[in-house]
Design a protein around this motif. Structure first.
Motif, PDB file in Angstrom:
ATOM      1  N   GLU A   1       4.118  32.488  28.210  1.00  0.00           N
ATOM      2  CA  GLU A   1       3.072  32.072  27.293  1.00  0.00           C
ATOM      3  C   GLU A   1       2.308  33.287  26.789  1.00  0.00           C
ATOM      4  N   GLU A   2       2.037  33.265  25.508  1.00  0.00           N
ATOM      5  CA  GLU A   2       1.276  34.356  24.899  1.00  0.00           C
ATOM      6  C   GLU A   2      -0.212  34.095  25.103  1.00  0.00           C
TER       7      GLU A   2
ATOM      8  N   SER B   1      -2.639  36.442  21.283  1.00  0.00           N
ATOM      9  CA  SER B   1      -2.870  36.050  19.906  1.00  0.00           C
ATOM     10  C   SER B   1      -2.242  34.705  19.609  1.00  0.00           C
ATOM     11  N   PRO B   2      -3.027  33.768  19.089  1.00  0.00           N
ATOM     12  CA  PRO B   2      -2.456  32.482  18.715  1.00  0.00           C
ATOM     13  C   PRO B   2      -1.780  32.517  17.341  1.00  0.00           C
ATOM     14  N   CYS B   3      -1.910  33.586  16.633  1.00  0.00           N
ATOM     15  CA  CYS B   3      -1.407  33.675  15.270  1.00  0.00           C
ATOM     16  C   CYS B   3       0.053  34.126  15.248  1.00  0.00           C
ATOM     17  N   HIS B   4       0.928  33.283  14.684  1.00  0.00           N
ATOM     18  CA  HIS B   4       2.350  33.622  14.621  1.00  0.00           C
ATOM     19  C   HIS B   4       2.607  34.846  13.760  1.00  0.00           C
ATOM     20  N   TYR B   5       1.845  35.012  12.689  1.00  0.00           N
ATOM     21  CA  TYR B   5       2.035  36.179  11.835  1.00  0.00           C
ATOM     22  C   TYR B   5       1.717  37.459  12.594  1.00  0.00           C
ATOM     23  N   ARG B   6       0.678  37.419  13.366  1.00  0.00           N
ATOM     24  CA  ARG B   6       0.307  38.595  14.154  1.00  0.00           C
ATOM     25  C   ARG B   6       1.412  38.933  15.141  1.00  0.00           C
ATOM     26  N   ARG B   7       1.991  37.929  15.730  1.00  0.00           N
ATOM     27  CA  ARG B   7       3.088  38.147  16.680  1.00  0.00           C
ATOM     28  C   ARG B   7       4.279  38.803  15.980  1.00  0.00           C
ATOM     29  N   ALA B   8       4.596  38.320  14.787  1.00  0.00           N
ATOM     30  CA  ALA B   8       5.709  38.908  14.036  1.00  0.00           C
ATOM     31  C   ALA B   8       5.402  40.348  13.656  1.00  0.00           C
TER      32      ALA B   8
END
Length: 131
Positions: free
Chosen positions: A5-6, A9-16
């Protein structure tokens, strides 16, 4: 919470962006797009990268499951890298970003120049440095 679990950051764009934001990552991807490459070939072809940064980049890409590392039992050992099937899925988006850059980067440079011309701080005289 399990180990996958991450929490950062909850933001998928940030993860990418965390994955592909390094200039070295993008340049390594371009070199690996055509197939396996030896470490020494990557070092020569990725202009400006230090050995330390190339090693760190490749290790992170391997950790992320985007690159696979092969060590051949030669003297000295031969090390090759190749994109995984998951890594291959990033080639398309990276090509689109490359196309956008080719088409629009001159506009970005013009905008920066115009912005800097308007927002340049006034030149101060050197008199205040003497006193």
């Amino acid at each position: 919470m399990n180990e996958f679990e991450e929490t950062e950051s909850p933001c998928h764009y940030r993860r990418a962006l965390e994955i592909v934001s390094s200039q070295w990552t993008v340049l390594v991807f371009y070199e690996l797009e055509s197939g396996k490459r030896r470490y020494s070939d990557l070092k020569k072809r990725v202009e400006g990268v230090t050995q330390k940064m190339l090693t760190q980049t490749l290790r992170q890409l391997e950790r992320d499951g985007l690159v696979v590392r092969y060590v051949h039992p030669t003297v000295p050992p031969t090390v090759e890298y190749e994109l995984t099937p998951l890594g291959q899925t990033l080639i398309g988006p990276m090509r689109i970003l490359h196309q956008w850059t080719d088409a629009h980067y001159d506009s970005v440079l013009r905008a920066r120049k115009a912005f800097d011309a308007i927002n340049r701080p006034p030149i101060q005289s050197a008199e205040h440095l003497i006193n």
